[in-house]
Design an enzyme around this catalytic site. Sequence first.
Site, PDB file in Angstrom:
ATOM      1  N   TRP A   1      75.397  31.162  36.339  1.00 43.91           N
ATOM      2  CA  TRP A   1      75.339  29.683  36.343  1.00 43.91           C
ATOM      3  C   TRP A   1      76.026  29.145  37.593  1.00 43.91           C
ATOM      4  O   TRP A   1      75.575  28.163  38.184  1.00 43.91           O
ATOM      5  CB  TRP A   1      75.990  29.099  35.080  1.00 43.91           C
TER       6      TRP A   1
ATOM      7  N   LYS B   1      77.122  24.871  25.322  1.00 42.84           N
ATOM      8  CA  LYS B   1      76.446  25.728  24.339  1.00 42.84           C
ATOM      9  C   LYS B   1      77.119  25.649  22.979  1.00 42.84           C
ATOM     10  O   LYS B   1      78.346  25.605  22.884  1.00 42.84           O
ATOM     11  CB  LYS B   1      76.468  27.175  24.813  1.00 42.84           C
TER      12      LYS B   1
HETATM   13  N1  SAM Z   1      76.805  31.431  32.054  1.00 44.16           N
HETATM   14  C1  SAM Z   1      77.278  32.786  32.372  1.00 44.16           C
HETATM   15  C2  SAM Z   1      76.437  33.309  33.486  1.00 44.16           C
HETATM   16  O1  SAM Z   1      75.358  32.735  33.709  1.00 44.16           O
HETATM   17  O2  SAM Z   1      76.832  34.270  34.163  1.00 44.16           O
HETATM   18  C3  SAM Z   1      77.237  33.672  31.132  1.00 44.16           C
HETATM   19  C4  SAM Z   1      78.298  33.284  30.144  1.00 44.16           C
HETATM   20  S1  SAM Z   1      78.474  34.362  28.751  1.00 44.16           S
HETATM   21  C5  SAM Z   1      77.089  33.968  27.776  1.00 44.16           C
HETATM   22  C6  SAM Z   1      79.789  33.622  27.858  1.00 44.16           C
HETATM   23  C7  SAM Z   1      81.145  33.801  28.498  1.00 44.16           C
HETATM   24  O3  SAM Z   1      82.097  32.954  27.849  1.00 44.16           O
HETATM   25  C8  SAM Z   1      81.698  35.211  28.382  1.00 44.16           C
HETATM   26  O4  SAM Z   1      81.849  35.763  29.665  1.00 44.16           O
HETATM   27  C9  SAM Z   1      83.070  35.015  27.714  1.00 44.16           C
HETATM   28  O5  SAM Z   1      84.080  35.848  28.257  1.00 44.16           O
HETATM   29  C10 SAM Z   1      83.353  33.557  28.021  1.00 44.16           C
HETATM   30  N2  SAM Z   1      84.336  32.935  27.133  1.00 44.16           N
HETATM   31  C11 SAM Z   1      84.364  32.903  25.785  1.00 44.16           C
HETATM   32  N3  SAM Z   1      85.468  32.270  25.348  1.00 44.16           N
HETATM   33  C12 SAM Z   1      86.156  31.879  26.445  1.00 44.16           C
HETATM   34  C13 SAM Z   1      87.386  31.186  26.646  1.00 44.16           C
HETATM   35  N4  SAM Z   1      88.141  30.777  25.621  1.00 44.16           N
HETATM   36  N5  SAM Z   1      87.786  30.938  27.913  1.00 44.16           N
HETATM   37  C14 SAM Z   1      87.046  31.370  28.967  1.00 44.16           C
HETATM   38  N6  SAM Z   1      85.875  32.034  28.834  1.00 44.16           N
HETATM   39  C15 SAM Z   1      85.431  32.293  27.596  1.00 44.16           C
END
Ligand code: SAM
Length: 196
Positions: free
Chosen positions: A36, A144
């Site tokens: 992203w 999301k």
């Molecule tokens: N949009 C990203 C991309 O295009 O590369 C993919 C994101 S992935 C679906 C979701 C991410 O949210 C994961 O890498 C996870 O580590 C992160 N995540 C979940 N909870 C989080 C938090 N409390 N703080 C930071 N990141 C978090």
Amino acid sequence: NWRCRSAFKLLEIDEKHKILKPGNVVIDCGAAPGSWCQVAAIKVNATEKDPSQPTGIVIGVDLLHIEPLDNVSFFPNSDFTNKDVQQSILGSLGGKKVHVVLSDMAPRASDARQLDHELSVELCASVLRFSVGVLKHGGHLLCKLWMGPEQNKLHAALDKMFTNVKVVKPPASRTSSSEIYFLAKNFKGVPSDKIK
Ligand code: SAM
């Protein structure tokens, strides 16, 4: 070469709803592995590919390590819900307001669908609280959510603060998954009865 297929979700949403513009300041929550941010960096001209357009800023934060990316600032190994982390992000902005907050964050999936939904709502709530403090009036939030019964409350909260709130499901998001995105456009501030 996108770092992961999630790129297509943001590309599809932006193609249809036009949220990212050259010169925008963007914060991407849950940014790893970084696709992203790759999309956002191009759309806001953080890459300075088009010298006739203003240069944007992209900041990504994630719990995980993120490989460096040109023209993007990362806060890796950082929990976005942590106040100190949010303060560091604010510090890096040096008082600049943000045009777009993105969140593709999701909790680690378990077998307990209801619990996962509730954790997802908490992540969204954290993003919303942060956004209220940093978004420019007229700014946008794309967040999301894993669908479930608490979804309506979040929708109602967004409705109070943005002119136009939509639930979007880009074609690149599998129909079988319970993920949707709230697209809240035109931040208008917090209603005065919410300020205490
Ligand atoms: N949009 C990203 C991309 O295009 O590369 C993919 C994101 S992935 C679906 C979701 C991410 O949210 C994961 O890498 C996870 O580590 C992160 N995540 C979940 N909870 C989080 C938090 N409390 N703080 C930071 N990141 C978090």
